[in-house]
Design a protein around this motif. Structure first.
Motif, short mmCIF file in Angstrom:
data_model
loop_
_atom_site.label_atom_id
_atom_site.label_comp_id
_atom_site.label_asym_id
_atom_site.label_seq_id
_atom_site.Cartn_x
_atom_site.Cartn_y
_atom_site.Cartn_z
N ILE A 165 -79.37 -25.65 6.57
CA ILE A 165 -79.21 -26.10 7.94
C ILE A 165 -80.22 -25.31 8.77
O ILE A 165 -80.16 -24.08 8.81
N ILE A 166 -81.14 -26.05 9.39
CA ILE A 166 -82.23 -25.41 10.12
C ILE A 166 -82.15 -25.83 11.59
O ILE A 166 -81.95 -27.00 11.90
N ARG A 167 -82.30 -24.85 12.46
CA ARG A 167 -82.32 -25.11 13.90
C ARG A 167 -83.40 -24.23 14.52
O ARG A 167 -83.44 -23.02 14.27
N SER A 168 -84.26 -24.83 15.31
CA SER A 168 -85.37 -24.13 15.96
C SER A 168 -86.22 -23.37 14.96
O SER A 168 -86.55 -22.20 15.15
N PHE A 169 -86.55 -24.04 13.86
CA PHE A 169 -87.39 -23.47 12.80
C PHE A 169 -86.79 -22.23 12.14
O PHE A 169 -87.51 -21.42 11.56
N GLU A 170 -85.49 -22.08 12.24
CA GLU A 170 -84.80 -20.93 11.64
C GLU A 170 -83.66 -21.43 10.76
O GLU A 170 -82.88 -22.29 11.17
N THR A 171 -83.57 -20.90 9.54
CA THR A 171 -82.49 -21.28 8.65
C THR A 171 -81.22 -20.60 9.11
O THR A 171 -81.12 -19.37 9.13
N LYS A 172 -80.24 -21.41 9.49
CA LYS A 172 -78.95 -20.90 9.97
C LYS A 172 -77.93 -20.79 8.84
O LYS A 172 -77.02 -19.97 8.91
N ALA A 173 -78.09 -21.62 7.80
CA ALA A 173 -77.17 -21.57 6.66
C ALA A 173 -77.84 -22.20 5.45
O ALA A 173 -78.64 -23.13 5.58
N SER A 174 -77.51 -21.68 4.30
CA SER A 174 -77.96 -22.24 3.03
C SER A 174 -76.71 -22.67 2.26
O SER A 174 -75.79 -21.87 2.09
N LYS A 212 -69.25 -44.52 -7.04
CA LYS A 212 -70.26 -44.13 -8.01
C LYS A 212 -71.21 -43.07 -7.45
O LYS A 212 -71.93 -42.42 -8.18
N LYS A 213 -71.18 -42.93 -6.11
CA LYS A 213 -72.02 -41.92 -5.46
C LYS A 213 -71.14 -41.07 -4.55
O LYS A 213 -70.32 -41.59 -3.81
N PHE A 214 -71.32 -39.75 -4.66
CA PHE A 214 -70.58 -38.82 -3.81
C PHE A 214 -71.55 -38.19 -2.82
O PHE A 214 -72.61 -37.71 -3.21
N VAL A 215 -71.17 -38.20 -1.55
CA VAL A 215 -72.00 -37.59 -0.52
C VAL A 215 -71.16 -36.57 0.23
O VAL A 215 -70.19 -36.93 0.89
N ILE A 216 -71.53 -35.32 0.09
CA ILE A 216 -70.87 -34.25 0.85
C ILE A 216 -71.59 -34.10 2.17
O ILE A 216 -72.82 -33.97 2.21
N ASP A 217 -70.83 -34.13 3.25
CA ASP A 217 -71.36 -33.85 4.58
C ASP A 217 -70.84 -32.47 4.95
O ASP A 217 -69.63 -32.27 5.10
N PHE A 218 -71.75 -31.51 5.08
CA PHE A 218 -71.37 -30.13 5.41
C PHE A 218 -72.09 -29.75 6.68
O PHE A 218 -73.31 -29.87 6.78
N GLY A 219 -71.33 -29.27 7.65
CA GLY A 219 -71.95 -28.89 8.90
C GLY A 219 -71.33 -27.67 9.53
O GLY A 219 -70.20 -27.28 9.21
N ILE A 220 -72.09 -27.06 10.43
CA ILE A 220 -71.64 -25.91 11.21
C ILE A 220 -72.01 -26.20 12.67
O ILE A 220 -73.18 -26.42 12.99
N ASP A 221 -70.99 -26.22 13.52
CA ASP A 221 -71.21 -26.46 14.94
C ASP A 221 -71.72 -25.17 15.58
O ASP A 221 -71.15 -24.12 15.32
N PRO A 222 -72.75 -25.14 16.28
CA PRO A 222 -73.59 -26.17 16.88
C PRO A 222 -74.90 -26.39 16.12
O PRO A 222 -75.80 -27.04 16.63
N TYR A 223 -75.01 -25.88 14.89
CA TYR A 223 -76.30 -25.92 14.19
C TYR A 223 -76.65 -27.28 13.60
O TYR A 223 -77.82 -27.59 13.43
N GLY A 224 -75.67 -28.07 13.24
CA GLY A 224 -75.94 -29.36 12.63
C GLY A 224 -75.31 -29.46 11.27
O GLY A 224 -74.47 -28.63 10.88
N SER A 225 -75.69 -30.48 10.52
CA SER A 225 -75.10 -30.70 9.20
C SER A 225 -76.15 -31.19 8.22
O SER A 225 -77.24 -31.61 8.61
#
Length: 181
Positions: free
Chosen positions: A63-72, A156-169
């Motif tokens: 999760i990247i915000r303002s060219f900075e990695t906020k979470a991996s 047949k396809k699994f999609v995990i949506d992982f997010g952190i407010d306010p950084y995005g997902s």
């Protein structure tokens, strides 16, 4: 001169004899080790099958915000790595890891995770003493890890949506393998 020539002739004959002895010894050594059962050398050369399966079924994103990695984030589909332990009839199981600089309490309030729109039915923390912590790829001492259980799905396809407010997902997509005949 004749004496020197005899010396070289004798030396060359001895070297040929020593070469034959070394070759015979090496051949016997290879034959004897080939006939034995599994030993330490053959076990060291075999690949780590669990790690390889986990690596194939692992997805990672940042999760990247303002060219900075906020979470991996990393997720491993456990149903494919350990099919007897984590069967699709019981649910869809993921080993999820997160590396972030957020404090634990703040992270708990701000994250969300869904699988194809469904909320998890259980989230169980994984400690450094657990087997999965040792066996899974992408594990570091800076991350926090969980086994996340979702309800059984026929997709047949699994999609995990992982997010952190306010950084995005981010979305991590997994393909359910087709059954073999």
């Amino acid at each position: 001169m004749e004496c020197v020539l005899k010396f070289y002739t004798i030396t060359i004959q001895r070297l040929r004899h020593v070469k034959k002895e070394i070759l015979t010894l090496l051949t016997a050594l290879f034959v004897l080790t080939g006939c034995s059962g599994k030993n330490e050398i053959s076990q060291m050369l075999q690949p780590d099958v669990i790690y390889e399966k986990a690596l194939v079924h692992t997805r990672e994103a940042q999760i990247i915000r303002s060219f900075e990695t906020k979470a991996s984030i990393s997720a491993t589909l456990l149903n494919e790595v350990f099919p007897q332990r984590y069967s699709y009839e019981k649910g869809v199981f993921f080993f999820v890891g997160v590396i972030t600089d957020m404090k634990a309490e703040e992270f708990k309030k701000r994250y969300h995770i869904t699988l194809n729109g469904d909320e998890p039915v259980n989230i169980e923390p994984v400690t450094r003493n657990d087997d999965l912590y040792i066996l899974m790829p992408s594990v570091t001492r800076w991350g926090k890890y969980w086994i996340v259980t979702f309800p059984p799905q026929k997709a047949k396809k699994f999609v995990i949506d992982f997010g952190i407010d306010p950084y995005g997902s981010v979305e991590l997509a997994f393909q359910r393998p087709m059954p073999r005949r």
